[in-house]
Design a protein around this motif. Structure first.
Motif, PDB file in Angstrom:
ATOM      1  N   MET A  85       0.805  -1.209   0.000  1.00 52.36           N
ATOM      2  CA  MET A  85       0.000   0.000   0.000  1.00 52.36           C
ATOM      3  C   MET A  85       0.843   1.267   0.000  1.00 52.36           C
ATOM      4  SD  MET A  85      -3.071  -0.095  -0.355  1.00 52.36           S
ATOM      5  CE  MET A  85      -4.027  -1.510  -0.758  1.00 52.36           C
ATOM      6  N   THR A  86       2.110   1.165   0.375  1.00 47.53           N
ATOM      7  CA  THR A  86       2.942   2.352   0.355  1.00 47.53           C
ATOM      8  C   THR A  86       3.491   2.573  -1.040  1.00 47.53           C
ATOM      9  OG1 THR A  86       4.867   1.066   1.002  1.00 47.53           O
ATOM     10  CG2 THR A  86       3.601   2.099   2.756  1.00 47.53           C
ATOM     11  N   THR A  87       3.800   3.818  -1.343  1.00 49.31           N
ATOM     12  CA  THR A  87       4.418   4.143  -2.623  1.00 49.31           C
ATOM     13  C   THR A  87       5.901   4.310  -2.381  1.00 49.31           C
ATOM     14  OG1 THR A  87       3.826   6.431  -2.190  1.00 49.31           O
ATOM     15  CG2 THR A  87       2.378   5.198  -3.645  1.00 49.31           C
ATOM     16  N   GLU A  88       6.588   3.184  -2.338  1.00 54.48           N
ATOM     17  CA  GLU A  88       7.993   3.197  -1.991  1.00 54.48           C
ATOM     18  C   GLU A  88       8.829   3.772  -3.134  1.00 54.48           C
ATOM     19  OE1 GLU A  88       8.818  -0.807  -1.031  1.00 54.48           O
ATOM     20  OE2 GLU A  88       7.590  -0.828   0.774  1.00 54.48           O
ATOM     21  N   ALA A 107      -5.011   3.751   4.841  1.00 51.73           N
ATOM     22  CA  ALA A 107      -4.421   2.707   4.010  1.00 51.73           C
ATOM     23  C   ALA A 107      -3.011   3.072   3.575  1.00 51.73           C
ATOM     24  CB  ALA A 107      -5.294   2.443   2.784  1.00 51.73           C
ATOM     25  N   GLY A 108      -2.701   4.362   3.550  1.00 51.60           N
ATOM     26  CA  GLY A 108      -1.353   4.778   3.212  1.00 51.60           C
ATOM     27  C   GLY A 108      -0.314   4.365   4.231  1.00 51.60           C
ATOM     28  N   LEU A 109      -0.763   3.977   5.425  1.00 54.70           N
ATOM     29  CA  LEU A 109       0.156   3.515   6.465  1.00 54.70           C
ATOM     30  C   LEU A 109       0.419   2.017   6.385  1.00 54.70           C
ATOM     31  CD1 LEU A 109      -1.444   5.497   9.410  1.00 54.70           C
ATOM     32  CD2 LEU A 109       0.861   5.872   8.533  1.00 54.70           C
ATOM     33  N   LEU A 110      -0.257   1.322   5.477  1.00 55.36           N
ATOM     34  CA  LEU A 110      -0.234  -0.129   5.425  1.00 55.36           C
ATOM     35  C   LEU A 110       0.850  -0.643   4.486  1.00 55.36           C
ATOM     36  CD1 LEU A 110      -2.041  -2.460   6.610  1.00 55.36           C
ATOM     37  CD2 LEU A 110      -3.297  -2.388   4.437  1.00 55.36           C
ATOM     38  N   VAL A 167       2.694  -0.487   8.508  1.00 52.39           N
ATOM     39  CA  VAL A 167       2.168  -1.456   9.466  1.00 52.39           C
ATOM     40  C   VAL A 167       1.630  -2.682   8.739  1.00 52.39           C
ATOM     41  CG1 VAL A 167       1.655   0.305  11.179  1.00 52.39           C
ATOM     42  CG2 VAL A 167      -0.118  -0.346   9.541  1.00 52.39           C
ATOM     43  N   ASP A 168       1.743  -3.824   9.408  1.00 52.04           N
ATOM     44  CA  ASP A 168       1.230  -5.074   8.839  1.00 52.04           C
ATOM     45  C   ASP A 168      -0.280  -5.160   8.961  1.00 52.04           C
ATOM     46  OD1 ASP A 168       3.740  -6.819   8.241  1.00 52.04           O
ATOM     47  OD2 ASP A 168       4.118  -5.963  10.223  1.00 52.04           O
ATOM     48  N   PHE A 169      -0.808  -4.592  10.044  1.00 46.03           N
ATOM     49  CA  PHE A 169      -2.242  -4.661  10.309  1.00 46.03           C
ATOM     50  C   PHE A 169      -2.718  -3.300  10.808  1.00 46.03           C
ATOM     51  CE2 PHE A 169      -0.157  -8.594  11.947  1.00 46.03           C
ATOM     52  CZ  PHE A 169      -0.432  -9.409  10.855  1.00 46.03           C
ATOM     53  N   LEU A 170      -3.848  -2.864  10.308  1.00 43.67           N
ATOM     54  CA  LEU A 170      -4.456  -1.656  10.873  1.00 43.67           C
ATOM     55  C   LEU A 170      -5.910  -1.951  11.177  1.00 43.67           C
ATOM     56  CD1 LEU A 170      -6.487   0.222   8.889  1.00 43.67           C
ATOM     57  CD2 LEU A 170      -4.334   0.569   7.680  1.00 43.67           C
TER      58      LEU A 170
END
Length: 366
Positions: free
Chosen positions: A1-4, A234-237, A210-213
């Motif tokens: 979900m992150t834009t690495e 969701a951007g933190l996932l 995070v793995d789970f939110l």
């Protein structure tokens, strides 16, 4: 979900929770929040802040205290000792506002325990292949009882982070938390961004996403803008993460909604609160709370626009719980370990089995 692989102007990696229009704006589109709606104003004008005095009264134990501790009415149907131990730990090490929450939402003690035990078993299974700490973020989740219990039951393999804008929750968090495995962010979920995680050392375990939110029925206290709200958390996932959303939903038939509300009040809440307490809360809080609720199809549509796979996994009266992910394999593994929910029959108004309800990938996928 992150834009690495991208970088914000200040040098921090852009991605987990980073707001695309600057540190004080929320994402927007025609069906989300108005362009330029600042985070600070969005939070300040919300019901979460408008009801702050009421939340403070409950969180400090001055008002709306359950007469007896919440205890599952279907313990005899549970064969998993670990699940029962999880329930007991959750009740015993919780602050007043979380106790009020358990006494207000039918079946949620059993359900949060089911999810927590399944996540603990999931990382036990995964730890050999992924020898690292796993992470869990619960958005605006009272005093962190759910997260703290998960951290304890995973024996510290899952590090947890709780946000809450209600100051009265923080002392209860610190009273029970192990700071080595559980952290606290004393502000709104909409003030937590990737930049926050990178700038503050105490949040270092969560910098990789995070793995789970878990959204703990918090969105409704800010408004109906589910697409933007979901996009923010969701951007933190992590790309393979699981996102849980507990929501109280409107029903297309107002009479059916009220029928379910009466069962909630007269069967579940009546075991813990006086009729006067229930009526007073309805007058003082429920209208502002319901102003931000949406219907089932609206929430599923917003989740399906953001995630490849969306499942509804629990239901009781007007409350529903969903899990969403872009990783079909990890989602299937969680669903296998969780099994079917155990819900007191009187609170079940429709099919409560876990099932796929949406997502960006084709039907037939997990």
């Amino acid at each position: 979900m992150t834009t690495e692989g991208t970088t914000a102007p200040d040098g921090a990696p852009r991605g987990a929770g980073e707001l695309p229009y600057g540190a004080d704006e929320l994402p927007h589109s025609a069906d989300k929040l108005p362009r330029g709606a600042g985070t600070q104003e969005y939070v300040a004008t919300s019901s979460m802040i408008g009801l702050a005095d009421r939340f403070d009264d409950i969180a400090t134990g001055r008002d709306q205290v359950p007469r007896v501790p919440v205890r599952s009415t279907i313990r005899d149907a549970v064969r998993d000792r670990r699940l029962l131990d999880y329930q007991d730990a959750m009740v015993e090490r919780s602050g007043p506002l979380f106790q009020h929450f358990l006494a207000s939402v039918p079946g949620i003690l059993e359900e949060m325990s089911r999810v927590g035990v399944a996540l603990s078993r999931l990382i036990e299974r995964r730890s050999a292949a992924e020898p690292r700490d796993f992470t869990f973020y619960e958005a605006d989740a009272f005093d962190g009882t759910n997260g703290r219990t998960l951290a304890s039951f995973s024996r510290g393999r899952i590090k947890t982070l709780t946000s809450s804008p209600n100051k009265a929750n923080e002392p209860w968090f610190h009273r029970y938390a192990d700071p080595a495995v559980s952290r606290y962010f004393p502000e709104s979920l909409f003030r937590l961004t990737a930049r926050t995680l990178h700038e503050r050392d105490e949040y270092a375990p969560f910098r990789g996403g995070v793995d789970f939110l878990y959204e703990t029925a918090a969105f409704q206290f800010y408004g109906k803008e589910r697409a933007a709200q979901i996009d923010h958390v969701a951007g933190l996932l992590r790309p393979d993460g699981l996102a849980f959303f507990l929501e109280k939903l409107n029903h297309p038939d107002p009479q059916e909604y009220q029928r379910r509300e009466r069962v909630k009040d007269e069967v579940h809440k009546a075991a813990y609160f006086t009729p006067a307490d229930i009526a007073r809360k309805r007058r003082q809080m429920l209208q502002r709370m319901t102003d931000g609720q949406v219907e089932f199809d609206d929430l599923v549509g917003a989740l399906g626009d953001r995630f490849n796979h969306v499942h509804v996994i629990w239901h009781a009266t007007n409350f529903y719980e969903f899990v969403a992910s872009d990783d079909a394999e990890r989602l299937a593994e969680f669903l296998e370990l969780a099994g079917e929910p155990l819900i007191p029959e009187e609170f079940r108004f429709e099919d409560a089995s876990a099932r796929r309800v949406g997502g960006r990938e084709r039907e037939g996928a997990v």
